[in-house]
Scaffold this motif. Structure first.
Motif, PDB file in Angstrom:
ATOM      1  N   LEU A  77       0.839  -1.205   0.000  1.00  0.00           N
ATOM      2  CA  LEU A  77       0.000   0.000   0.000  1.00  0.00           C
ATOM      3  C   LEU A  77       0.873   1.255   0.000  1.00  0.00           C
ATOM      4  CD1 LEU A  77      -2.711   1.459   0.238  1.00  0.00           C
ATOM      5  CD2 LEU A  77      -2.612   1.093   2.724  1.00  0.00           C
TER       6      LEU A  77
ATOM      7  N   SER B 221       2.324   1.744  -3.471  1.00  0.00           N
ATOM      8  CA  SER B 221       1.381   1.828  -4.592  1.00  0.00           C
ATOM      9  C   SER B 221       1.049   3.266  -4.947  1.00  0.00           C
ATOM     10  CB  SER B 221       0.091   1.075  -4.252  1.00  0.00           C
ATOM     11  OG  SER B 221      -0.854   1.199  -5.300  1.00  0.00           O
TER      12      SER B 221
ATOM     13  N   ARG C  60      -1.588   3.690  -7.132  1.00  0.00           N
ATOM     14  CA  ARG C  60      -2.979   3.575  -7.597  1.00  0.00           C
ATOM     15  C   ARG C  60      -3.908   4.330  -6.651  1.00  0.00           C
ATOM     16  NH1 ARG C  60      -3.258  -0.247 -11.602  1.00  0.00           N
ATOM     17  NH2 ARG C  60      -1.577  -1.798 -11.635  1.00  0.00           N
TER      18      ARG C  60
ATOM     19  N   HIS D 176      -8.243   5.232  -5.743  1.00  0.00           N
ATOM     20  CA  HIS D 176      -9.651   4.851  -5.910  1.00  0.00           C
ATOM     21  C   HIS D 176     -10.367   5.978  -6.660  1.00  0.00           C
ATOM     22  CE1 HIS D 176      -8.328   2.342  -2.532  1.00  0.00           C
ATOM     23  NE2 HIS D 176      -9.321   1.525  -2.824  1.00  0.00           N
TER      24      HIS D 176
ATOM     25  N   SER E 249     -10.394  -3.553  -3.780  1.00  0.00           N
ATOM     26  CA  SER E 249      -9.283  -3.321  -2.868  1.00  0.00           C
ATOM     27  C   SER E 249      -9.503  -4.027  -1.538  1.00  0.00           C
ATOM     28  CB  SER E 249      -9.072  -1.814  -2.638  1.00  0.00           C
ATOM     29  OG  SER E 249     -10.194  -1.223  -2.016  1.00  0.00           O
TER      30      SER E 249
ATOM     31  N   PHE F  99     -12.903  -6.834   1.625  1.00  0.00           N
ATOM     32  CA  PHE F  99     -12.610  -6.077   0.408  1.00  0.00           C
ATOM     33  C   PHE F  99     -13.785  -5.197   0.013  1.00  0.00           C
ATOM     34  CE2 PHE F  99     -14.625  -9.949  -1.221  1.00  0.00           C
ATOM     35  CZ  PHE F  99     -15.441  -9.483  -2.248  1.00  0.00           C
TER      36      PHE F  99
ATOM     37  N   ASP G 241      -7.922   5.612  -0.163  1.00  0.00           N
ATOM     38  CA  ASP G 241      -6.533   5.534  -0.636  1.00  0.00           C
ATOM     39  C   ASP G 241      -5.554   5.258   0.504  1.00  0.00           C
ATOM     40  OD1 ASP G 241      -7.376   6.012  -3.203  1.00  0.00           O
ATOM     41  OD2 ASP G 241      -6.892   8.159  -3.163  1.00  0.00           O
TER      42      ASP G 241
ATOM     43  N   ASN H 212      -6.826   1.206   1.995  1.00  0.00           N
ATOM     44  CA  ASN H 212      -7.114   0.037   1.162  1.00  0.00           C
ATOM     45  C   ASN H 212      -6.092  -0.154   0.041  1.00  0.00           C
ATOM     46  OD1 ASN H 212      -9.494   0.275   2.691  1.00  0.00           O
ATOM     47  ND2 ASN H 212     -10.753  -0.532   1.031  1.00  0.00           N
ATOM     48  N   LEU H 213      -5.680  -1.401  -0.135  1.00  0.00           N
ATOM     49  CA  LEU H 213      -4.745  -1.754  -1.208  1.00  0.00           C
ATOM     50  C   LEU H 213      -5.531  -2.226  -2.428  1.00  0.00           C
ATOM     51  CD1 LEU H 213      -1.865  -2.402  -2.266  1.00  0.00           C
ATOM     52  CD2 LEU H 213      -2.141  -4.678  -1.233  1.00  0.00           C
ATOM     53  N   ILE H 214      -5.414  -1.496  -3.530  1.00  0.00           N
ATOM     54  CA  ILE H 214      -6.107  -1.876  -4.769  1.00  0.00           C
ATOM     55  C   ILE H 214      -5.408  -3.083  -5.384  1.00  0.00           C
ATOM     56  CG2 ILE H 214      -6.785  -1.124  -7.085  1.00  0.00           C
ATOM     57  CD1 ILE H 214      -6.804   1.756  -6.000  1.00  0.00           C
TER      58      ILE H 214
END
Length: 206
Positions: free
Chosen positions: A71, A74, A76, A78, A85, A123, A134, A137-139
């Motif tokens: 995370l 990352s 990425r 949301h 995620s 999830f 963001d 949560n890990l996408i």
């Protein structure tokens, strides 16, 4: 159908392991326990191992450290609908709960955090941009087929939070006073009024 991203190795493999019910641990029959304005949430699993040793064969194991590392690395966000995620961190600090226990012939007050920390199996699937996720949560992937199913779940009736002009001040004051009824009520907020389950899950081989 969810396409998993290959740049979050532990997170994507963890989701895949749970989808195919590795070692008997998986998402099948788990509930969607939260419907929000821009995402839906699945409760995940309570235990990551049913073996006699207690050791988990799910990617990442019992710890969320590897997920937290991914995370942090990352880029990425949301920023659109259909992203999947894993819940890695808590969105807000859990309240402190006090309880009396007998120790050495005396009553001692112990303080502990209420509830349980995320175990990296719950999830969410976004139905719109959700920047608040963001940080927590890990996408791990995106929905490539079945968006209509996600929308159907998001459209289900759910328990509304007490955020109306008339209710909210009284509810917040009850929380401030430690009224247990407000704590119980808050746990039910955003829960679907009907049970929504994952009927089956698995991994499609390319």
């Amino acid at each position: 159908v969810v396409e998993l991203f290959d740049d979050v190795e532990t997170g994507a493999q963890r989701f895949a392991d749970l989808a195919e019910e590795k070692e008997g641990v998986g998402y099948r029959l788990s509930k969607f326990d939260g419907i929000f304005s821009t995402y839906i949430r699945n409760e995940g699993v309570k235990s990551l191992s049913y073996s006699a040793t207690g050791a988990s064969m799910i990617a990442g194991g019992d710890s969320v450290q590897a997920l937290e590392d991914e995370l942090a690395a990352s880029s990425r966000r949301h920023d659109q609908a259909g992203l999947v995620s894993l819940v890695v961190k808590e969105g807000k600090e859990r309240p402190i709960k006090e309880r009396l226990v007998a120790m050495g012939g005396k009553l001692v007050t112990l303080k502990e955090q209420a509830g349980e920390a995320p175990n990296g199996t719950s999830f969410v699937i976004t139905t719109g941009p959700t920047p608040d996720l963001d940080r927590t949560n890990l996408i791990v992937g995106r929905v490539v087929q079945g968006a209509a199913v996600v929308q159907a779940i998001a459209a289900q009736p759910y328990a509304k939070p007490r955020d109306s002009y008339y209710d909210k001040p009284f509810f917040e004051y009850g929380k401030f006073l430690g009224d247990k009824r407000t704590i119980v009520a808050e746990k039910r907020f955003n829960r679907p009024l009907k049970r929504v389950l994952v009927a089956s899950a698995g991994v499609l081989q390319q």
